[in-house]
Design an enzyme around this catalytic site. Sequence first.
Site, PDB file in Angstrom:
ATOM      1  N   TYR A   1       0.853  -1.188   0.000  1.00 25.79           N
ATOM      2  CA  TYR A   1       0.000   0.000   0.000  1.00 25.79           C
ATOM      3  C   TYR A   1       0.889   1.238   0.000  1.00 25.79           C
ATOM      4  CZ  TYR A   1      -4.430   2.222  -0.049  1.00 25.79           C
ATOM      5  OH  TYR A   1      -5.497   2.971  -0.474  1.00 25.79           O
TER       6      TYR A   1
ATOM      7  N   ARG B   1      -8.584  10.283  -8.079  1.00 24.41           N
ATOM      8  CA  ARG B   1      -7.786  11.005  -7.074  1.00 24.41           C
ATOM      9  C   ARG B   1      -7.004   9.966  -6.291  1.00 24.41           C
ATOM     10  NH1 ARG B   1      -8.316  11.949  -1.243  1.00 24.41           N
ATOM     11  NH2 ARG B   1      -7.418   9.989  -1.729  1.00 24.41           N
TER      12      ARG B   1
ATOM     13  N   LYS C   1      -5.891  -2.169  -1.198  1.00 21.18           N
ATOM     14  CA  LYS C   1      -6.750  -1.985  -0.023  1.00 21.18           C
ATOM     15  C   LYS C   1      -7.349  -3.329   0.410  1.00 21.18           C
ATOM     16  CE  LYS C   1      -8.337   1.769   2.129  1.00 21.18           C
ATOM     17  NZ  LYS C   1      -8.265   3.202   2.081  1.00 21.18           N
TER      18      LYS C   1
ATOM     19  N   GLU D   1     -13.620   4.342  -3.084  1.00 19.91           N
ATOM     20  CA  GLU D   1     -12.216   4.630  -2.787  1.00 19.91           C
ATOM     21  C   GLU D   1     -11.601   5.602  -3.787  1.00 19.91           C
ATOM     22  OE1 GLU D   1     -10.448   3.397  -0.265  1.00 19.91           O
ATOM     23  OE2 GLU D   1      -8.505   4.115  -0.917  1.00 19.91           O
ATOM     24  N   ASP D   2     -10.975   6.627  -3.256  1.00 18.04           N
ATOM     25  CA  ASP D   2     -10.190   7.562  -4.061  1.00 18.04           C
ATOM     26  C   ASP D   2     -10.949   8.161  -5.244  1.00 18.04           C
ATOM     27  OD1 ASP D   2      -8.138   7.389  -2.320  1.00 18.04           O
ATOM     28  OD2 ASP D   2      -6.707   6.455  -3.654  1.00 18.04           O
TER      29      ASP D   2
ATOM     30  N   ASP E   1     -13.886   5.371   2.681  1.00 16.52           N
ATOM     31  CA  ASP E   1     -12.817   5.389   3.685  1.00 16.52           C
ATOM     32  C   ASP E   1     -12.123   6.743   3.760  1.00 16.52           C
ATOM     33  OD1 ASP E   1     -11.058   4.164   5.604  1.00 16.52           O
ATOM     34  OD2 ASP E   1      -9.522   4.324   4.062  1.00 16.52           O
ATOM     35  N   ASP E   2     -11.992   7.410   2.615  1.00 17.44           N
ATOM     36  CA  ASP E   2     -11.293   8.709   2.616  1.00 17.44           C
ATOM     37  C   ASP E   2     -12.031   9.711   3.501  1.00 17.44           C
ATOM     38  OD1 ASP E   2      -9.526   7.751   0.583  1.00 17.44           O
ATOM     39  OD2 ASP E   2     -11.202   7.990  -0.801  1.00 17.44           O
TER      40      ASP E   2
ATOM     41  N   ASN F   1      -0.243  13.440   3.162  1.00 20.77           N
ATOM     42  CA  ASN F   1       0.674  12.413   2.659  1.00 20.77           C
ATOM     43  C   ASN F   1       1.168  12.808   1.281  1.00 20.77           C
ATOM     44  OD1 ASN F   1       0.218  10.517   4.811  1.00 20.77           O
ATOM     45  ND2 ASN F   1      -1.807  10.168   3.931  1.00 20.77           N
TER      46      ASN F   1
HETATM   47  P1  NAD Z   1      -8.823  17.165  -1.038  1.00 15.18           P
HETATM   48  O1  NAD Z   1      -8.235  17.530  -2.328  1.00 15.18           O
HETATM   49  O2  NAD Z   1     -10.216  16.647  -0.969  1.00 15.18           O
HETATM   50  O3  NAD Z   1      -8.759  18.447  -0.061  1.00 15.18           O
HETATM   51  C1  NAD Z   1      -7.678  19.341   0.054  1.00 15.18           C
HETATM   52  C2  NAD Z   1      -8.189  20.598   0.747  1.00 15.18           C
HETATM   53  O4  NAD Z   1      -7.065  21.400   1.115  1.00 15.18           O
HETATM   54  C3  NAD Z   1      -9.068  21.465  -0.141  1.00 15.18           C
HETATM   55  O5  NAD Z   1     -10.145  21.958   0.633  1.00 15.18           O
HETATM   56  C4  NAD Z   1      -8.161  22.649  -0.528  1.00 15.18           C
HETATM   57  O6  NAD Z   1      -8.856  23.842  -0.749  1.00 15.18           O
HETATM   58  C5  NAD Z   1      -7.313  22.756   0.723  1.00 15.18           C
HETATM   59  N1  NAD Z   1      -6.009  23.417   0.518  1.00 15.18           N
HETATM   60  C6  NAD Z   1      -5.190  23.318  -0.529  1.00 15.18           C
HETATM   61  N2  NAD Z   1      -4.098  24.086  -0.315  1.00 15.18           N
HETATM   62  C7  NAD Z   1      -4.259  24.667   0.888  1.00 15.18           C
HETATM   63  C8  NAD Z   1      -3.470  25.558   1.656  1.00 15.18           C
HETATM   64  N3  NAD Z   1      -2.299  25.990   1.235  1.00 15.18           N
HETATM   65  N4  NAD Z   1      -3.958  25.946   2.870  1.00 15.18           N
HETATM   66  C9  NAD Z   1      -5.129  25.511   3.315  1.00 15.18           C
HETATM   67  N5  NAD Z   1      -5.921  24.642   2.622  1.00 15.18           N
HETATM   68  C10 NAD Z   1      -5.476  24.236   1.429  1.00 15.18           C
HETATM   69  O7  NAD Z   1      -7.848  16.106  -0.387  1.00 15.18           O
HETATM   70  P2  NAD Z   1      -8.181  15.104   0.814  1.00 15.18           P
HETATM   71  O8  NAD Z   1      -8.674  13.816   0.297  1.00 15.18           O
HETATM   72  O9  NAD Z   1      -8.996  15.811   1.829  1.00 15.18           O
HETATM   73  O10 NAD Z   1      -6.701  14.848   1.368  1.00 15.18           O
HETATM   74  C11 NAD Z   1      -5.923  15.907   1.889  1.00 15.18           C
HETATM   75  C12 NAD Z   1      -4.643  15.344   2.460  1.00 15.18           C
HETATM   76  O11 NAD Z   1      -4.958  14.518   3.581  1.00 15.18           O
HETATM   77  C13 NAD Z   1      -3.851  14.477   1.469  1.00 15.18           C
HETATM   78  O12 NAD Z   1      -2.495  14.800   1.534  1.00 15.18           O
HETATM   79  C14 NAD Z   1      -4.072  13.085   1.977  1.00 15.18           C
HETATM   80  O13 NAD Z   1      -2.956  12.249   1.730  1.00 15.18           O
HETATM   81  C15 NAD Z   1      -4.262  13.298   3.466  1.00 15.18           C
HETATM   82  N6  NAD Z   1      -5.027  12.221   4.102  1.00 15.18           N
HETATM   83  C16 NAD Z   1      -4.512  11.638   5.219  1.00 15.18           C
HETATM   84  C17 NAD Z   1      -5.189  10.605   5.828  1.00 15.18           C
HETATM   85  C18 NAD Z   1      -4.625   9.978   7.069  1.00 15.18           C
HETATM   86  O14 NAD Z   1      -3.660  10.477   7.571  1.00 15.18           O
HETATM   87  N7  NAD Z   1      -5.190   8.923   7.592  1.00 15.18           N
HETATM   88  C19 NAD Z   1      -6.402  10.141   5.297  1.00 15.18           C
HETATM   89  C20 NAD Z   1      -6.923  10.765   4.158  1.00 15.18           C
HETATM   90  C21 NAD Z   1      -6.228  11.819   3.561  1.00 15.18           C
END
Ligand code: NAD
Length: 561
Positions: free
Chosen positions: A109, A162, A180, A251-252, A274-275, A416
Site C-alpha cells: 500500500y 484522485r 486496499k 475509494e479515491d 474510507d477517505d 501524505n
Molecule cells: P482534497 O483535495 O479533498 O482536499 C484538500 C483541501 O485542502 C481542499 O479543501 C483545498 O482547498 C485545501 N487546501 C489546498 N491548499 C491549501 C493551503 N495551502 N492551505 C489551506 N488549505 C489548502 O484532499 P483530501 O482527500 O482531503 O486529502 C488531503 C490530504 O490529507 C492528502 O495529503 C491526503 O494524503 C491526506 N489524508 C490523510 C489521511 C490519514 O492520515 N489517515 C487520510 C486521508 C487523507
Amino acid sequence: MLQEIKFNLPSASDPLQVIGRGLDLLNDPWLNKGTSFTLEERKALGLSGLLPPFEADMEEQVQRVMENYRHHIDPLDKYVFLIGLADRNVTLFYRVLMENLLEMTPIMYTPTVGYACQKFGHIYRKNRGMYLTLRHKGRIAEVLGNWPKDEVDIIVISDGSRILGLGDLGANGMGIPIGKLVLYVVGAGLHPHRTLPILLDVGTDNEELLNDPLYLGMTHRRVHGDEFYEIADEFVQAATDRWPNVLIQWEDFTNDKAFPLLNRYREDVLCFNDDIQGTGAVALSGLLAAMRIRGEHLSDQRIVFCGAGSAAVGIADMICAGIADEHSMTTQEARELVWMCDSRGLVTTRRKSGLEEHKLPYARDEKSANDLLEVVKRVRPTVLIGASGHAHTFTEDVVKTMHKHCEQPIIFALSNPTTKAECTAENAYGWTRGKAIFASGSPFSAVRFNGKVLVPGQGNNMFIFPGIGLGAVCCGARKITDEMFFTAAKTLAHMVTEEELNAGTIYPDLGKIRQISLAIAAAVCRLAWDEGLARYAEPEDIRHYVREQMYRPDYRPYIAV
Ligand code: NAD
C-alpha cells in the site's frame, strides 16, 4: 427476518475437495501449495513428478520467498515480486505478508502502491479484479456475471480520479482497490477469495496517460454528471443483485463525486467511503486518546483545520458527532467548535462565490481571514489539524502562536506522503518545547527532546477500515452508520496503553492490527445487533464468532473427488 449465519467457513484442518488435477492445480493460485503438497496428495492429484521431490513445510517456503524478496532493493521491484507470488500461491502470499506486516504494508500500500499505479500499464502482468467501462453500459450485470465467485463479501471500487496524493491516474488506479483489499485480508482476516477489486473506468483527463502507448485504460476524457451516475447506479444495482450482502467501499474518488456517491447510497446500500469516514474515525480516535493525556473533553476544544476537502470534512463530521454524542449537544452546536480553512483562507458564509456543498456546514458567520496564522491568532486553537495536501503550512509562527495559549497543543499533520506533511514531528516538538501531542499521516521517527523519547503517532486508516469491514460482513449489516465509525474510534482509542500515552503516542502498535480489527469488528457487530441493522441471527459469543470467521493463511489437506 434474520438469516442464519451462513458462512461458518471451513477451518484449516477441514479437507478441501479439489476438482483440478496435475498442472491445472499448480496453476490455480487459490489452490496451489507448490512444494508443500504432501506425497499422498501428489499421488492422488496427479502431481507426481511435476514438483521437486522435497516436501517443504510452509516455514521453509516463507524462508525461500524472503531470501528472494530481500534481493530486491527498489520498492517497486519488491511490489512486482509480491504480486507475482500472489499470482502463483495466494495462501503463501498472505502468510508472508502477515509475518512481515510492518515491512510489507508500505510496499503493498502507500507509498509504493502509488508508484505502482503510476507505472501500472508498464508493469502489468496478469488480470486481477474487474474493469467496468462505458462500453459495458446497459450490461453491467452480464459483465459482473463473469466474475467466477458466487460469494463476494466486499468490493473496493475506484474511478482512479484522485489516487492518494497523485491525482487522476485513470485505469492505473486499479492498484488501490487491489492494495486496499490486501490490507483487509491481512489486517482483519477478510477472506481473499471473497474480495473483489473494481476499477470503474470512466476515462481520464491525464494527458500523459492519454498519450502513453502502454496505457491500458479507456482513452477518452472523463465523463461527469448524469453519464457518470447512470453507470454508478447500474453497477450498484447489478452488484447487490448478484451479491445481496456485499459491502461496497468507495475509494479515491475526487470530492465532487466522493460526497455525492456516499450520500446517494449510504441509506439503502451497505457502503462507505474510507477517505471520508475512515479518516474521520482514525483522527477522532487520536483526539480521544489525546484527551486521555490531557484529562479533558472534546467539548473543551477549539479546533482549526487547514484543508477543507474529503479528509478534513470527514474528520470534522466525526468529531462533531462524537462531541454531540458525549455531551448531549446538537451537531450544529458542536460545529461551533470548528474553524475550517481552505486554499482561500477561513471558510465563511460571507464568501461571495464558490463555496462547495461539503464545506457549507462549516462556513462560519464571521469576518474572513486570509491565512492560517491570522485564524490561529483569532481562535487560539487547542487542536490544529492539517489535511491540505500542502507541506510546511504549519510554520514556526503558527505553531508558536498556538502554543502561547495552549500548554499541550494537539497537532495533526495528516497530509501524505511525508514530503507533504504540514510540519515534521521534529518541528512540532521543537517549537513547543516537547509539549505538542503530535500525529501524522505518514510515519515519522521518534524524536529525543530534553532526554525524553517522544514517539509520534501515525493516523493510519488501516487501524479502522479492516475492522469496520469485518464487523459489517460478520453480522450481515444492512448499512454502515456513522455510529459504527464512532464506536470504532472509541474502541481504538481505548487500545492505546498508558505506556504509549506516556511517550506521547496516541495510536496503538500497528503490529497488533488483528487484535484491533477483532475488537472493532465485535463492537460494530454489537451495535448492528442492538440497532436492528444486522441480517444474521446473533451468536452467543460475538467476539468468539468473529474470531472464528477470520481468515488465516494455512494450507488445508486436499482430497480428490
Ligand atoms: P482534497 O483535495 O479533498 O482536499 C484538500 C483541501 O485542502 C481542499 O479543501 C483545498 O482547498 C485545501 N487546501 C489546498 N491548499 C491549501 C493551503 N495551502 N492551505 C489551506 N488549505 C489548502 O484532499 P483530501 O482527500 O482531503 O486529502 C488531503 C490530504 O490529507 C492528502 O495529503 C491526503 O494524503 C491526506 N489524508 C490523510 C489521511 C490519514 O492520515 N489517515 C487520510 C486521508 C487523507
